[in-house]
Design an enzyme around this catalytic site. Sequence first.
Site, mmCIF file in Angstrom:
data_model
loop_
_atom_site.group_PDB
_atom_site.id
_atom_site.type_symbol
_atom_site.label_atom_id
_atom_site.label_comp_id
_atom_site.label_asym_id
_atom_site.label_seq_id
_atom_site.Cartn_x
_atom_site.Cartn_y
_atom_site.Cartn_z
ATOM 1 N N GLY A 73 5.848 -20.346 14.615
ATOM 2 C CA GLY A 73 6.165 -19.344 15.623
ATOM 3 C C GLY A 73 4.991 -18.939 16.504
ATOM 4 O O GLY A 73 5.141 -18.098 17.383
ATOM 5 N N GLY A 85 3.509 -20.917 18.610
ATOM 6 C CA GLY A 85 3.531 -21.682 19.849
ATOM 7 C C GLY A 85 2.769 -22.993 19.733
ATOM 8 O O GLY A 85 2.372 -23.589 20.739
ATOM 9 N N LYS A 86 2.615 -23.440 18.503
ATOM 10 C CA LYS A 86 1.888 -24.683 18.222
ATOM 11 C C LYS A 86 2.515 -25.865 18.968
ATOM 12 O O LYS A 86 1.811 -26.635 19.629
ATOM 13 C CB LYS A 86 1.969 -24.891 16.707
ATOM 14 N N THR A 87 3.828 -25.979 18.884
ATOM 15 C CA THR A 87 4.517 -27.082 19.547
ATOM 16 C C THR A 87 4.378 -26.968 21.063
ATOM 17 O O THR A 87 4.126 -27.960 21.744
ATOM 18 C CB THR A 87 6.008 -27.094 19.157
ATOM 19 N N SER A 88 4.516 -25.756 21.597
ATOM 20 C CA SER A 88 4.388 -25.557 23.037
ATOM 21 C C SER A 88 3.017 -26.004 23.518
ATOM 22 O O SER A 88 2.895 -26.709 24.525
ATOM 23 C CB SER A 88 4.577 -24.078 23.397
ATOM 24 N N ASP A 133 6.706 -32.223 11.438
ATOM 25 C CA ASP A 133 7.401 -31.047 10.928
ATOM 26 C C ASP A 133 8.866 -31.390 10.678
ATOM 27 O O ASP A 133 9.566 -31.808 11.586
ATOM 28 C CB ASP A 133 7.302 -29.939 11.985
ATOM 29 N N THR A 169 13.368 -21.674 20.535
ATOM 30 C CA THR A 169 12.939 -22.466 19.378
ATOM 31 C C THR A 169 13.400 -21.883 18.048
ATOM 32 O O THR A 169 14.012 -22.593 17.255
ATOM 33 C CB THR A 169 11.408 -22.626 19.398
#
Lengths: 107, 584
Positions: free
Chosen positions: B28, B30-33, B55, B506
């Site tokens: 949550g 914002g790692k993927t963003s 993941d 997300t």
Amino acid sequence: MAKMSIYDPALCCATGICGPGVDPELLRVATMIGQLQAQGVECERFNLAQQPQQFIANPVVSAALERDGAEILPLTLVDGKVIKSRAYPTNEEFISWTGARKVLMPL
Amino acid sequence: MKGIIMFAPFDLGSIPLTKYLFFTGKGGVGKTSVACAVAVTLADQGKRILLISTDPASNLQDVFDTELDGHGVPIRGVDGLVVANLDPEEAAREYRESVVAPYRGKLPDSAIASMEEQLSGSCTLEIAAFDQFTTFLTNDAINREYDHIIFDTAPTGHTLRMLQLPSAWSSFISESTHGASCLGQLAGLEGKQQMYRHAVGALGDAAATTLVLVSRPDAAPLKEADRSSAELRELGIRNQILIINAVLENPTDAVSGKLHAKQQAALRDMPQQLAKIRTYAIPLVPYTILGLDAVRAFLSGTRPEQPAAMEHPERTRTLGDLVADLHATGKKVIFTMGKGGVGKTTIAASIALGLARKGAKVHLTSTDPASDLQTILKNPANITLSRIDEKEELDRYRKEVLDTAMQVMSKDDVAYIEEDLRSPCTQEIAVFRAFAEIVEKAGEEIVIIDTAPTGHTLLLLDATQSHHKEVQRTKGIIPPSVRNLLPRLRDPRQTEVVIVTLPEATPVFEAERLQADLRRAGIHTQWWVVNQCFSLLETDSPILRHRAAAEAGWINRVNALSAGHTATIPWMHDTPVTRLLDTL
């Protein structure tokens, strides 16, 4: 001395400790085989999940599986002949069938 | 007035980049963003980029609106970018098939079925995913093909395990002498030690690998980032940078002022070791990072063309309604599940408190290594607290196995068992058993379980299922807790899974996938909680109003999914477990 071959059902590992509970029977068998091997007894062991090729390569095992399915396992062979199925040898059987010296282990 | 803490902006042009970039951080944050924005920005500069998610609950498909697989798919609209999604389930299936396929028709069906069953456990899942991951890291052709390989790694616990595996397994494989160990079943991995050593080498090489820690300006994720940083440093990964995402820069009213003050306080109290790492900031943006326009805008400071959603949220329920329903229906086992960072622990604690106030005896427990229930609830009446600690559980399980072994084995032979106990699978088993024991306690008291983030939860559930099968087969001594577990989880009269999410794309997408997975496992869900809603507050801050407007669509979507069983909770500037219930 006779040569012993044990064909296990599909196991996660030889001691079964990866399973949801500890099976003392698998611990006993693993230890027994270890002790026999330490004495120089020829004792091999194959796991269906790990070494399926060995189950096909042996015509006696392959035929037994074909006839009775995987429920026939574990299968114990002495000098190539089936001597026990559906259960592991007892400690006495391990000793008498292989001609090993009595091993130091609680029975 | 304390000085405002500011960091250098995260500008890719001024940061030296290594071949491999690993992103990590609490769910949550914002790692993927950030990983996606880095990948797209570099590809737009003409670099050839491979972006990989490890993941199990990845949402890369949502971000790029593209169906992905474990081998890599080129992204339309971004020249030079290929994205792969390593799904451990899928990797395990492919692995299983590669092992079993040669024997179809040569062994009877019952033998094939028992092989497949044995290759369905958590060991296979971990190993297969790890194997795929290592391939990307060590394959020469892949390495020649790309300028940068970016890993959007799994949330904390899982990432760490995965990254620890190369060294753990290299030594495990080389030290194992009897050869009949747990890893022996993975015949396909034999002879890969060289590859694993190579992977460990690349991870520890500062010229090749950068660890990018991502956090929000918030106490919990900063603490988590500090933990990961220390653990990975110990594993030899010393080249680390820190990105603070979603920093609110210009507060304009009471609500945004409180948010700003909260962020600044968290940054001032940042763990000492973490504060020594080179740190960059990304400002809070008023839009969702979905689609290429948003991904491109994210790091450039521009604003994407996105219509402001002007929907209004439907009427929803409160946490008080939820607690009253759980009490009235007499639920005995209650889980809070959802992506990391959505506030599961706070919700679990609030539900515990609510039920305790109604006179119920409650046992509240967590499997989340980052959980801090003790600091949230202080000696509450009618509530007992516990935590499943992976290390402790492992020690306990080892001792139990060795005690059993001592009864049938000579002392020397116990060494044989100790070898198998070093296998990585043993940890999963140990945690699984602890989990079953706690569920078993439900009856007199209500058991509330604040579970670990989604990916880990899924693995746990998967373990539950495969063990359930094994329980029916094995002749081993099975504790009743393990035998009773799955039937109990599947009984909707006893068990309730409360899915917790945030009013954002997300977390909602991931929660939907979680719900589908639970259904597949035969586990019923009813209540949802949408946490941290700005739309329930009065604010004049343009950036927060924008966010609030975008929330309505997600709240309505959850409300429809749950057939009206949705409780919404306003964003709050502290963690007020008691207030959460009182104000509703």
